[in-house]
Design a protein around this motif. Sequence first.
Motif, PDB file in Angstrom:
ATOM      1  N   ILE A  19     -36.750  24.803  26.555  1.00  0.00           N
ATOM      2  CA  ILE A  19     -37.824  25.297  27.430  1.00  0.00           C
ATOM      3  C   ILE A  19     -37.239  25.926  28.704  1.00  0.00           C
ATOM      4  CG2 ILE A  19     -39.572  23.730  26.516  1.00  0.00           C
ATOM      5  CD1 ILE A  19     -39.136  22.031  29.121  1.00  0.00           C
ATOM      6  N   THR A  50     -41.219  18.521  27.068  1.00  0.00           N
ATOM      7  CA  THR A  50     -42.137  19.622  27.386  1.00  0.00           C
ATOM      8  C   THR A  50     -41.965  19.971  28.871  1.00  0.00           C
ATOM      9  OG1 THR A  50     -43.835  18.074  28.059  1.00  0.00           O
ATOM     10  CG2 THR A  50     -43.860  18.757  25.746  1.00  0.00           C
ATOM     11  N   PRO A  51     -42.457  21.138  29.294  1.00  0.00           N
ATOM     12  CA  PRO A  51     -42.407  21.436  30.731  1.00  0.00           C
ATOM     13  C   PRO A  51     -43.191  20.411  31.552  1.00  0.00           C
ATOM     14  CG  PRO A  51     -42.904  23.423  29.470  1.00  0.00           C
ATOM     15  CD  PRO A  51     -42.973  22.273  28.508  1.00  0.00           C
ATOM     16  N   THR A 284     -44.961  29.998  26.911  1.00  0.00           N
ATOM     17  CA  THR A 284     -45.891  29.022  27.502  1.00  0.00           C
ATOM     18  C   THR A 284     -47.297  29.626  27.532  1.00  0.00           C
ATOM     19  OG1 THR A 284     -45.279  29.828  29.697  1.00  0.00           O
ATOM     20  CG2 THR A 284     -44.175  27.823  28.947  1.00  0.00           C
ATOM     21  N   THR A 339     -40.156  31.364  31.661  1.00  0.00           N
ATOM     22  CA  THR A 339     -40.414  30.069  31.011  1.00  0.00           C
ATOM     23  C   THR A 339     -39.649  30.012  29.680  1.00  0.00           C
ATOM     24  OG1 THR A 339     -42.472  30.814  29.935  1.00  0.00           O
ATOM     25  CG2 THR A 339     -42.680  29.819  32.122  1.00  0.00           C
ATOM     26  N   TYR A 416     -38.831  22.437  18.317  1.00  0.00           N
ATOM     27  CA  TYR A 416     -39.568  23.442  19.099  1.00  0.00           C
ATOM     28  C   TYR A 416     -41.061  23.390  18.791  1.00  0.00           C
ATOM     29  CZ  TYR A 416     -40.015  27.717  21.805  1.00  0.00           C
ATOM     30  OH  TYR A 416     -40.351  28.630  22.783  1.00  0.00           O
ATOM     31  N   LYS A 420     -43.886  22.411  21.598  1.00  0.00           N
ATOM     32  CA  LYS A 420     -44.879  23.432  21.971  1.00  0.00           C
ATOM     33  C   LYS A 420     -46.296  22.981  21.575  1.00  0.00           C
ATOM     34  CE  LYS A 420     -42.414  26.088  24.270  1.00  0.00           C
ATOM     35  NZ  LYS A 420     -42.697  26.285  25.695  1.00  0.00           N
ATOM     36  N   GLU A 423     -47.268  20.666  24.264  1.00  0.00           N
ATOM     37  CA  GLU A 423     -47.542  21.420  25.497  1.00  0.00           C
ATOM     38  C   GLU A 423     -48.928  22.063  25.440  1.00  0.00           C
ATOM     39  OE1 GLU A 423     -44.460  24.256  26.401  1.00  0.00           O
ATOM     40  OE2 GLU A 423     -45.542  25.097  28.108  1.00  0.00           O
TER      41      GLU A 423
END
Length: 443
Positions: A19, A50-51, A284, A339, A416, A420, A423
């Motif tokens: 990320i 995750t972010p 993102t 991002t 991934y 995602k 997220e």
Amino acid sequence: MSERLTPLPMTTIVTTDLIGITRGRSFPTDELEHYQAAGCGWVPANSALTPQDVIAQTNPWGAYGDLRLIPDLASRVTVNNGPDTAAPALDFIHGDIRETDGRPWGACPRTLLRDEIERYRDELGLQVNAAFEHEFNLHAGFAEHLAFSLEAQRQGAEFGGWLLSALRAGGVEPEMFLPEYGKHQYEITCRPTLGVAAADRAVNVREITREIARQMGLDLSFAPKTAADAVCNGVHLHVSLLDLQGQPMLYDAGTSNGLSTLGQHWAAGILHYLPALCAFTAPTPVSYERLQPHHWSASYACLGQQNREAALRICPTVSLGGKSVAAQYNLEFRAMDATASPHLAMAALLIAGRLGIQQRLALNAITDEIPDSLNTEQRKDRGIVALPASLAQALDCLRRSTDLNQALPSALLDTYFALKTEELALTEQLSPADLCEHYARLY
Ligand code: GLU
Ligand code: MG
């Protein structure tokens, strides 16, 4: 009596993850030799962060496993001092994630990029020369300034001066610090470099820029859109391909736009796989607030000569002063933001371009007009498709792209998709304005 203590200088081995966040572990600099061969410990599930800073629940690793972060000494960045005289030196080394017995680890983005660069050399006889441009917002309590103005430049001048100095010290070869179109928006560019070092350099730009802002107490964000009414921050990746003797291969003076046959196949590959690539380059939910028509970002998969609405742009060349056109000729990929992981995004882009060359894909999706102003029929004739309108759509395109899936390690893809998906769930309640605010704080 014992000596008075002073803080020990530290060096950090870092990995920039899926990320695009740079993480790592530090040790006393005078013990570097001890860490050279076997690096430091690392944890597989870190790659599923995750972010939002939570580890994706369904990731392939769970609580299990141990890895090593092996420093690549040639990539070391040292910036001894900056505007805050009390701040410790910034000293880090990019690392590759490996198993404890030294085998490469499948979900390491830097290893993925290195492998792809080697495929370019071995399968195509090519070297990759690349540079990332970064736009960002810098909030320093400045008065409003006008776009591109000397006023904006002067307001950012102290920051910019320190930034250029620190980048140069860190081996980044900075080019320009410039005020952009948006309020409090600036851009930093640097010279291209070969191979994996180009993506390392993108990380170095981000981390050194953040370091100077931190030392000056300024608020900074690279996020694609920091407020509902803000001008967007892009990351533009410039690429040229060279043969193994260093001769430029994208240019052919005999074609109408200068793009060689090899370059046409390469560009066609990127445009063909672009809807799926967006899952990596615009990764993102807030990325899709930027990827819209009339933002000078990109919203259709097409190539344009000096066209800032095209996802892939043939950059201007200058013949003034007897400069070589072939040596300057490069393509700029614009459907990217900060991002994205520079290593992962660059690797995915190179894979798509290589498939284009190997499958000899034809390049039709060309326009020097604003692609959004063409009608549906005109776009269809030229094979110009719209980019995904959301991260969920981009992930679907990636899921359906058998070629890309086969070219990527399954450990990396599984991780991934897990992070995602998490997220998306964590952000689904946020309005567009809230998304901008949320990601402005994270990136
Ligand atoms: N800010 C635009 C973007 O989001 C790019 C503007 C430019 O061409 O520099 O990509
Ligand atoms: Mg710009």
